[in-house]
Design a protein around this motif. Structure first.
Motif, PDB file in Angstrom:
ATOM      1  N   THR A  29       0.828  -1.208   0.000  1.00  0.00           N
ATOM      2  CA  THR A  29       0.000   0.000   0.000  1.00  0.00           C
ATOM      3  C   THR A  29       0.860   1.255   0.000  1.00  0.00           C
ATOM      4  N   LYS A 197      -8.874  -9.827   7.457  1.00  0.00           N
ATOM      5  CA  LYS A 197      -9.387  -8.927   6.421  1.00  0.00           C
ATOM      6  C   LYS A 197      -9.782  -7.574   7.009  1.00  0.00           C
ATOM      7  N   SER A 198     -10.344  -7.604   8.212  1.00  0.00           N
ATOM      8  CA  SER A 198     -10.729  -6.365   8.873  1.00  0.00           C
ATOM      9  C   SER A 198      -9.500  -5.528   9.214  1.00  0.00           C
ATOM     10  N   GLU A 200      -6.538  -5.701   7.720  1.00  0.00           N
ATOM     11  CA  GLU A 200      -5.963  -5.245   6.462  1.00  0.00           C
ATOM     12  C   GLU A 200      -6.710  -4.018   5.937  1.00  0.00           C
ATOM     13  N   LYS A 201      -8.023  -4.058   6.011  1.00  0.00           N
ATOM     14  CA  LYS A 201      -8.840  -2.939   5.543  1.00  0.00           C
ATOM     15  C   LYS A 201      -8.543  -1.692   6.354  1.00  0.00           C
ATOM     16  N   GLU A 202      -8.433  -1.841   7.683  1.00  0.00           N
ATOM     17  CA  GLU A 202      -8.123  -0.689   8.536  1.00  0.00           C
ATOM     18  C   GLU A 202      -6.742  -0.131   8.220  1.00  0.00           C
ATOM     19  N   GLY A 205      -6.758   1.598   4.753  1.00  0.00           N
ATOM     20  CA  GLY A 205      -7.498   2.848   4.853  1.00  0.00           C
ATOM     21  C   GLY A 205      -6.717   3.921   5.591  1.00  0.00           C
TER      22      GLY A 205
END
Length: 212
Positions: A29, A197-198, A200-202, A205
């Motif tokens: 990222t 997954k949660s 990773e998303k945080e 973001g």
């Protein structure tokens, strides 16, 4: 723009480890966001090629570098290389698993080098003062754990690692730290992939929200 990514998993080459998986996501990222407009240094704390001096009677007692033995000078130079790398970073990302309620042992050795009077903090008549600041250095702490430490009453009083890192940062003048957790990974009642997954998303973001 200088970014320092610290990986503190003893099994740092195993991509199935949660901390390493998150570190890979974070690095990708960052690379996509920077588009080559900056540098990213990745340090594997447990890599045998990463020399992190332990604080001993020899290293604790400061002497003039000109008077040091070759072995002592090597440790001295390694310590100041770590300090320079830390101080020059605009953004620092720390990835680690929880070990016995606190940070892995070698990462403690790493921080013992960073916490050097006259470099990251100084002593005054009224107490210690940090020599860094939130304006120049942003720190993100990504922590993985088998149990749930901020909600489970059995473990909430053992949630030492985030407190320790915040205390270290405050000591050197950094008063804000972003904490991202992937916890409960060893609990059979939890959906491990959903937790990852949660997290990773945080993480993605948060990185994308930062103004590099």
């Amino acid at each position: 723009m200088r970014i320092l990514q610290l990986m503190a998993h003893p099994d740092y080459n195993n991509q199935e480890r949660a901390a390493n998986r998150l570190a890979d996501v974070g690095l990708q990222t960052l690379q996509e966001k920077l588009k080559g407009q900056g540098t990213i240094e990745v340090v594997n704390i447990y890599d045998s090629n990463t020399f992190i001096p332990q604080i001993t009677a020899d290293t604790l007692n400061y002497t003039d570098p000109k008077e040091m033995s070759a072995e002592r000078l090597e440790k001295y130079e390694a310590q100041y290389k770590l300090i320079k790398q830390w101080k020059s970073a605009d953004y620092i990302y720390i990835y680690m698993p929880l070990h016995n309620w606190n940070v892995p042992a070698k990462f403690k050795d790493y921080l013992d080098n960073i916490l050097t009077a006259g470099e990251t903090f100084k002593y005054t008549k009224t107490g210690s003062v940090g020599l860094m600041s939130d304006e120049t250095t942003k720190v993100t702490f990504i922590l993985t754990s088998g149990s749930e430490y901020d909600t489970n009453y059995r473990y909430v009083n053992l949630d030492i690692a985030p407190q320790y890192i915040r205390g270290v940062l405050h000591m050197i003048g950094i008063n804000h730290m972003k904490l991202i957790r992937a916890q409960g990974l060893d609990m059979s009642t939890n959906n491990i992939e959903e937790i990852m997954k949660s997290a990773e998303k945080e993480l993605v973001g948060y990185i994308n929200s930062q103004s590099f």
